[in-house]
Each structure stands twice: as structure tokens, then as C-alpha cells.
Design an enzyme around this catalytic site. Sequence first.
Site, short mmCIF file in Angstrom:
data_model
loop_
_atom_site.label_atom_id
_atom_site.label_comp_id
_atom_site.label_asym_id
_atom_site.label_seq_id
_atom_site.Cartn_x
_atom_site.Cartn_y
_atom_site.Cartn_z
N ARG A 1 -4.47 -11.72 3.94
CA ARG A 1 -5.38 -10.72 3.22
C ARG A 1 -4.70 -9.27 3.33
O ARG A 1 -4.58 -8.45 2.34
CB ARG A 1 -6.94 -10.34 3.73
CG ARG A 1 -7.85 -11.33 3.05
CD ARG A 1 -8.76 -11.78 4.15
NE ARG A 1 -8.32 -12.67 5.05
CZ ARG A 1 -7.96 -13.97 4.91
NH1 ARG A 1 -8.75 -14.46 4.06
NH2 ARG A 1 -7.39 -14.69 5.73
N THR A 2 -4.23 -8.84 4.60
CA THR A 2 -3.97 -7.50 4.76
C THR A 2 -2.61 -7.10 3.85
O THR A 2 -2.66 -6.07 3.38
CB THR A 2 -3.61 -7.22 6.24
OG1 THR A 2 -4.90 -7.73 6.87
CG2 THR A 2 -3.58 -5.78 6.49
N LYS B 1 19.27 -10.31 15.03
CA LYS B 1 20.59 -10.11 15.71
C LYS B 1 20.42 -8.83 16.78
O LYS B 1 21.54 -8.08 17.10
CB LYS B 1 21.76 -9.56 14.60
CG LYS B 1 22.00 -10.64 13.78
CD LYS B 1 22.89 -9.98 12.25
CE LYS B 1 23.13 -10.68 11.22
NZ LYS B 1 24.01 -10.04 10.18
N ARG C 1 2.39 -4.47 10.86
CA ARG C 1 1.64 -5.19 11.82
C ARG C 1 2.66 -5.83 12.73
O ARG C 1 3.62 -6.51 12.55
CB ARG C 1 0.94 -6.87 11.03
CG ARG C 1 0.28 -7.53 11.72
CD ARG C 1 -0.46 -8.69 11.13
NE ARG C 1 -1.72 -8.04 10.61
CZ ARG C 1 -2.87 -8.93 10.30
NH1 ARG C 1 -2.68 -9.93 9.95
NH2 ARG C 1 -3.87 -8.14 9.84
N HIS D 1 -6.94 -1.96 14.12
CA HIS D 1 -6.88 -2.55 12.73
C HIS D 1 -7.68 -1.57 11.74
O HIS D 1 -8.69 -1.87 11.29
CB HIS D 1 -7.38 -3.95 12.68
CG HIS D 1 -6.92 -4.57 11.30
ND1 HIS D 1 -6.32 -4.02 10.40
CD2 HIS D 1 -7.01 -5.91 10.99
CE1 HIS D 1 -6.01 -4.90 9.46
NE2 HIS D 1 -6.46 -6.18 9.68
C1 NCD Z 1 -7.73 -10.28 11.18
C2 NCD Z 1 -6.68 -9.69 12.18
O1 NCD Z 1 -5.57 -10.14 11.70
O2 NCD Z 1 -6.93 -8.80 12.96
N1 NCD Z 1 -7.93 -10.53 9.96
C3 NCD Z 1 -7.63 -9.63 8.93
O3 NCD Z 1 -6.66 -8.71 9.08
N2 NCD Z 1 -8.25 -9.54 8.13
C4 NCD Z 1 -8.75 -11.12 11.98
C5 NCD Z 1 -8.22 -12.41 12.57
O4 NCD Z 1 -7.08 -12.69 12.61
O5 NCD Z 1 -9.26 -13.29 13.03
#
Ligand code: NCD
Length: 325
Positions: A64-65, A92, A114, A142
Amino acid sequence: MAKPSTPQWTHKHLLGIEDLSVGEIRMVLDTADEFFPYAAGRKPAPQVLEGRTIMNLFIEDSTRTRTSFTFAAERLGARVFQFHATTSSLNKKESLADTARNVEAMGLEAIVIRHPERNAPHRLAEAVRCSVLNAGDDSHEHPTQALLDLQAIRRRLGRIEGLTLALVGDVRHSRVARSNLLAHSKLGNRVIFVGPQVFLEDLDVQAETTTDFDAVLPQCDAVMMLRVQFERHESLVLNIDEYVRNYQLTPARLARAKPEAIVLHPGPVNRGIELTNEVADGPRSVILYQTTCGVATRMAVLSLCIGALERERACNGEDTLGQEG
Ligand code: NCD
């Protein structure tokens, strides 16, 4: 009398909800509402990021993100480069900062990161000059998830204050829970962390907690279900049958909540564990609506942060798009 001037967004980075005031949270939501009609991509959006380049730097899995940031940036006219860690010079032994600085020298306005380490986005923000947006660092923050959750709540319930929310499940390992707790605490809402004792101990945040889901449900305006993050558990032992018995949101359990209460989940959903199919797909679930709001919210934060970056570049006498003459 002169009209009060609209406050200006000053952050070129979005690293955590921790850094935002209530006014700034509202500014993101208002901007996200302006972008909402374009979120699904069928109506052409104002091309406010035309000519800009954004790098998605995901060192942890995401559906999703990553997709949402990509759609948001592209719908505003930006180009998005998907960095692939597994085929890059990180293998590397190049540092993340050097990797990012080298791509930045080729022309970059923002990095969406991320990372499995807490504060990795914060360290990256010190190493580069472009905008850095935190798309999740370990179990820490997040921020765009909490902001999109707020937009979904505001559009569905009509308000983001005077609310009681239950955040249910693996709150201990959830960056979504931490960012939501920070946001709702700033807004003066009541947040209750709900789950078995193993998820409520050793929390690094101050939160109201309970193991009794059924007792708090009648007070809730919104119930946010969370995935059990088995990949972060190390030595923790969870009795999954007991967990399902006490914390799964079933139609019978949901009937205890206020009739207008909504059900949220950041995804990915593990059907049959934290939720039943009837609840996940039922009329009170806003799970898919959250992902639509996600695109609008990320359009808002990208345009606000890159706007602040470009004002900084202009102040430093740099060409807005960072080119030499
Ligand atoms: C979450 C995350 O990655 O923190 N999902 C997200 O970004 N929509 C929650 C999860 O992984 O359960």
C-alpha cells in the site's frame, strides 16, 4: 483590516507526527481534502509536481505505502524512481547516505524511505539536501499512515476531536499505533491500546491500556485493528487461539460498539486472525477507503514538503529544480 495571511508549511521533511502541531495536522488534512477528487486518478490533477523526481527507497516490504506514494507523486506530474535495494550497490557495502547522495546529485526533490532501523529516515535527512518522507521506521513512526487514518475518520465521522479510539492487537510492535497515538493525543482524543498483556508491556510510550476488548467497545467511535507482526516477535510467545478468542473483531463483538462506530485497519489484513471476513468487508469497515485517502494524503505531504524545499532553495539562490546554468 488586513486578512490574516494563511500560515505557511515550513517542514521540508516529514519524519514523524512528533514534529507536527495540531495546526499542521489540520493543514495536511485540508490539503488532502483538496486533492481527494483526484486521488483515484481518473480526473487529471493539478500538475504541481511537474518536472520533479521522487525516489522510493524501500528497504522493507510494502504494498500500500509504496503504491500510494507512487500514484500520489505521478498524479501530480512527478516522475518516480523505484530504488531496488537487492540489486543496488548497498550490496557492495555502500552506505545508505552515500547511495542517497549519489542519486540526489542526479536530480531529486524527495526520498520516500521505509527502513527496518528506528530513526533511519532522520539520519538520512541529515545526509541529503532534498526532502525526506518517513514511510515507516522499525516500530517507531509511520506518519503518513496516521494522517491518512485521520482523513478517513474526518470524512466518515465528520470530526477528529472528542473521539474515543481503540487500537487493538500488536500495539507493541506497531509504528501505526505509535503515530496514531501521538496524533490523537495532540488532538485531545482518548486512545486505548487493547491487547493481551504481552503486547502491552514494555511500551516506550504513555498510553491507556486494557486487556478487556469487550469492556471498551461500547465507548468507541473508531476501532483500529492491527496485524500481529510475527516477523518482529523474536522470543515472544503468543497463543494464537486465545488471541483470536479474545481480540478478533467478529460481527457479535462489533455489535457492542456504538452504532455509528467505524472499523479501520492499515493493512495488510490477516483474515481470520484480527478480523472476520464479515467485518473486513462489512458496512462499517473503511479499510479500502483508507487506501483512497492514502493517495490524497500523500499528494498533500509531497506537495507541502517539496514546496518548503523549493522555498529553501530559492532563499539560497539555487535554481528551484537544482540545475546549474
Ligand atoms: C503497516 C506497516 O507497514 O507499518 N502497513 C502499512 O503501512 N499500511 C502495518 C503492518 O505491517 O501490519
